[in-house]
Structure formats: structure tokens, C-alpha cells
Scaffold this active site. Sequence first.
Site, PDB file in Angstrom:
ATOM      1  N   SER A  64       0.798  -1.221   0.000  1.00  0.00           N
ATOM      2  CA  SER A  64       0.000   0.000   0.000  1.00  0.00           C
ATOM      3  C   SER A  64       0.831   1.272   0.000  1.00  0.00           C
ATOM      4  O   SER A  64       0.484   2.261  -0.634  1.00  0.00           O
ATOM      5  CB  SER A  64      -0.947   0.018   1.205  1.00  0.00           C
ATOM      6  OG  SER A  64      -1.864  -1.045   1.111  1.00  0.00           O
ATOM      7  N   THR A  65       1.950   1.262   0.733  1.00  0.00           N
ATOM      8  CA  THR A  65       2.741   2.479   0.869  1.00  0.00           C
ATOM      9  C   THR A  65       4.209   2.202   0.616  1.00  0.00           C
ATOM     10  O   THR A  65       4.653   1.061   0.616  1.00  0.00           O
ATOM     11  CB  THR A  65       2.602   3.087   2.286  1.00  0.00           C
ATOM     12  OG1 THR A  65       3.232   2.192   3.224  1.00  0.00           O
ATOM     13  CG2 THR A  65       1.145   3.253   2.670  1.00  0.00           C
TER      14      THR A  65
END
Length: 212
Positions: A10-11
Site C-alpha cells: 500500500s505504501t
Amino acid sequence: MKAHLYLRASTKDQDALRAKASLESFAADKGLVVANIYSENISGTKLHRPELIRLLDAAHPGECIVCESVDRLSRLSQSDWETLKAKIKAKGLRLVIADLPTSHMMVQDKGITGQIMEVINSMLLDLMATMSRLDQEKRVERIKQGLANKRLADPTWTPKGKGKNVEKWAKIQSLIIKHPGMSADDIAKLADVGVATVYRVKQQIQAVAPLH
């Protein structure tokens, strides 16, 4: 059979390549030949992901998309999940999920057993995709509730936003301008950022002065 490995986190703080070795081992165990590995740091709630799009463009009918788990491929809304499935089907690709044993049958040639397993597998994929989406929605709701509680406790409190890493963005811009033919993957490696960040900087540059 050729396999395209898709890895997502996600990041930038998470490691999208964390599962690379285990997926390569999984592919080898199933007799698959790895055609390419696609890795990106981007939310699973987004349908339009640069590396996923690149995978779908490069893959050929009869080949496999291999993921660690359903939530690495999708935390999409129901309509976006249906859109992604339709794209995969239209390309004639087989979706194989390492932690979903029923999908492993998709590696084999289809007989009557394969056809039955394909129906069962499709139902399980839909179920797990729905669970992934609901998990994401619960997570977002918890964050919203936490922010609301902090504001109730202290009306003057404001969340600290994530600012752009100015130095890295400047480095990406410099690389794009000096080396217009360099791939997003290479720029990401040189600047130590995710490929998605490179695309965002490119879009920003194009908004000001389209690249030629």
C-alpha cells in the site's frame, strides 16, 4: 506455461517485493516459467495501477497472473472488481493465488474436473475479494473514528499531513527531464521511490509542459 508475478504494497514504507522469493518458489513448484515480475506501492482500492496495467498489456492468452493473496490484487469496489475480472478474462489469462489452493488448478489443462474447479474457484475469488474490500472499509472507518475522537478531546487538534519529499521529487524531475527515454522502473530505482511516485511526478510535469 508462462507466469507474470504481481506484487503490491500500500505504501512506500511497506516492501512490495517482500513476497518475491516465495512467489518465485511457488511458480517453480508449479512448473511455471516466470515471464516478468511487476511490483508497485499503491493502494489496492485503485483499479488503475501502472504496473498492473503494464502486466495486462504484456501478458498473452493462456498465461498466468500469480499473486500472493487476493488482497494483493484487489481491495476494489464490487464494480471495479468486476471490471478487472473482465479484463483478465478478455486477455485469456489464468489467475493463480498462492494462498488459494483451488486456483492452483488453473495451471493445469482443463477437463471436466478443471471446469468444475474453475466455477468453485471463481466463487471463492469473489468471496475473498469482498472480504478484502470490507476489511479495507472497516480500517478506513476505524481511522475516521479515531480522528473524530481526537477532535472531540481537543477541538484545536489537526492531523499532520504527509508532505512531499521535496528532495526526492526534485531528483525524479531531474531524471525525467535529462533522460526522457528512461523507464519508470529505472527512475524509481535511482530515486529510491515507488514507480507510482514516478508516474505522479510525470503527470505533474506534463500538466505544466507536455513531454516530447
